[in-house]
Design an enzyme around this catalytic site. Structure first.
Site, PDB file in Angstrom:
ATOM      1  N   GLU A  25       0.906  -0.966   0.128  1.00 56.36           N
ATOM      2  CA  GLU A  25       0.125   0.154  -0.039  1.00 56.36           C
ATOM      3  C   GLU A  25       0.978   0.920   0.018  1.00 56.36           C
ATOM      4  OE1 GLU A  25      -1.918   1.683   3.394  1.00 56.36           O
ATOM      5  OE2 GLU A  25      -0.811   0.311   4.566  1.00 56.36           O
ATOM      6  N   LYS A  86      -5.935  10.238   0.422  1.00 59.10           N
ATOM      7  CA  LYS A  86      -5.724   9.028   1.196  1.00 59.10           C
ATOM      8  C   LYS A  86      -6.752   8.378   0.449  1.00 59.10           C
ATOM      9  CE  LYS A  86      -6.783   7.212   6.119  1.00 59.10           C
ATOM     10  NZ  LYS A  86      -6.895   7.125   7.158  1.00 59.10           N
ATOM     11  N   VAL A 106      -5.142   0.417   3.134  1.00 59.63           N
ATOM     12  CA  VAL A 106      -5.818  -1.351   2.946  1.00 59.63           C
ATOM     13  C   VAL A 106      -6.828  -1.165   2.330  1.00 59.63           C
ATOM     14  CG1 VAL A 106      -6.443  -3.458   3.993  1.00 59.63           C
ATOM     15  CG2 VAL A 106      -4.803  -1.403   5.321  1.00 59.63           C
ATOM     16  N   SER A 140     -12.885   1.371   9.975  1.00 63.18           N
ATOM     17  CA  SER A 140     -12.452   1.481   9.029  1.00 63.18           C
ATOM     18  C   SER A 140     -13.450   0.664   8.120  1.00 63.18           C
ATOM     19  CB  SER A 140     -11.229   1.588   9.002  1.00 63.18           C
ATOM     20  OG  SER A 140     -10.229   1.122   8.022  1.00 63.18           O
ATOM     21  N   ALA A 141     -13.147   1.119   6.707  1.00 60.32           N
ATOM     22  CA  ALA A 141     -13.114   0.529   5.988  1.00 60.32           C
ATOM     23  C   ALA A 141     -13.039  -1.007   5.417  1.00 60.32           C
ATOM     24  CB  ALA A 141     -14.152   0.992   4.346  1.00 60.32           C
ATOM     25  N   LYS A 159      -3.753  -1.569  13.640  1.00 65.38           N
ATOM     26  CA  LYS A 159      -2.998  -1.233  14.830  1.00 65.38           C
ATOM     27  C   LYS A 159      -3.684  -0.903  16.139  1.00 65.38           C
ATOM     28  CE  LYS A 159      -3.473   1.945  11.213  1.00 65.38           C
ATOM     29  NZ  LYS A 159      -3.287   1.188  10.104  1.00 65.38           N
TER      30      LYS A 159
END
Ligand code: PSU
Ligand code: MN
Length: 304
Positions: A25, A86, A106, A140-141, A159
């Protein structure tokens, strides 16, 4: 299909020879690490993939074109640029349609890797359920992408700035296999052990490749998350990190940091508060993930 993907010369050759390729990524470069450590790390991660016998394909959008594999000068420019978007699933098409520049998270990297028929992707840590998500709804997607796009993602878990128990609950709900590599508990990014039991455990790249192929035979949508613990020598104990993460989190709330800015803000503050130690650990774990991903890619390529 008339989508034109720009392949680096190295990736184009690997595709022609059915050689193993590892997707990488670019958000970690543009939004996850400061310059110049970001470009140094990006180069070292690519080198680690090559030494392990695979070809690196760093993914980004440059001038509206989806690049799968960047030439050295493109990687360098991306790492210096300050105005890169982003890109997650929601943003990828918009950025390309407008002719913009963007770094893939990601989620977006998985989409691009799948389009390019690359089954394996290495990163640092996936996004997940943020602390306080019961109020902010910040999830998060990346988690939904793992449920729908068939790419095996090698990460050091999620994370540790996140609410890890909730993150892994969501992955369970979405039917994503979470495979701890070589241990019974899930890793916690900068630390080896989250004390959360791992739903699945594997010891070898060959086993991970075999389950990847079996999912394809079953026609299952979605990928696998391989949770690879950071090497012992590089980890930061959870006790050291807990107060630092709590402080960074409190600052983010006080400053009303929201949406896409949350993760980059927290990573930058933790970098400052640990005197750079979190970045050293982050670099070490990405390199470690790149090596394992190359082995898995090699196993999958052999079986094709
Ligand atoms: N892993 C790292 N550093 C990062 C990221 C992952 O070691 O910066 C990025 C990835 O691109 C991931 C993103 O998809 O953080 C998650 O952002 P968000 O929480 O906004 O979904
Ligand atoms: Mn978010």
């Amino acid at each position: 299909m008339n989508l034109s993907i720009a392949y680096s010369s190295e990736v184009a050759a690997a595709r022609a020879n059915a050689a193993p390729i590892v997707a990488l990524e670019s958000t970690i470069i543009t939004h996850g690490m400061p310059h110049p450590q970001n470009i140094e790390t990006a180069r070292r991660v690519e080198a680690a993939v090559r030494s392990a016998g695979a070809v690196p394909a760093t993914i980004a959008v440059l001038g509206g074109t989806l690049h799968v594999g960047l030439e050295a000068a493109q990687l360098d420019r991306l790492a210096r640029a300050g105005d890169v978007a982003k890109l997650s699933r929601a943003d990828l098409a918009v950025c390309m349609a407008r002719g913009g520049n963007g770094a893939t998270t990601v989620a977006a990297t998985m989409i691009a890797a799948h389009l390019a028929d690359i089954p394996v992707f290495a990163t640092g840590g996936i996004g997940g359920v943020h602390r306080g998500a019961e109020a902010s709804f910040d999830i998060s997607a990346d988690l939904h992408e793992l449920a729908r796009t068939p790419v095996t993602v090698v990460a050091a878990g999620a994370k540790a700035i996140l609410d890890l128990p909730k993150t892994f609950e969501v992955l369970e709900t979405l039917g994503v296999p979470v495979i701890a590599f070589g241990q019974d508990t899930l890793p916690a990014f900068w630390s080896r052990d989250s004390r959360l039991p791992a739903p699945l455990r594997m010891e070898t790249a060959a086993e991970i490749a075999a389950s990847h192929r079996m999912r394809r035979e079953l026609g299952l949508a979605g990928g696998q998350l391989v949770a690879n613990p950071i090497p012992v020598a590089d980890e930061i104990p959870t006790g050291v990190l807990a107060p630092v993460i709590a402080q960074a989190q409190a600052e983010a709330e006080a400053r009303n940091i929201a949406a896409k800015a949350v993760t980059p803000f927290l990573l930058q503050r933790i970098f400052e508060l640990t005197g750079g130690r979190s970045l050293d650990a982050n670099i070490a774990l990405v390199l470690n993930n790149a090596r394992l991903a190359a082995e898995i890619a090699d196993e999958i390529a052999r079986a094709r």
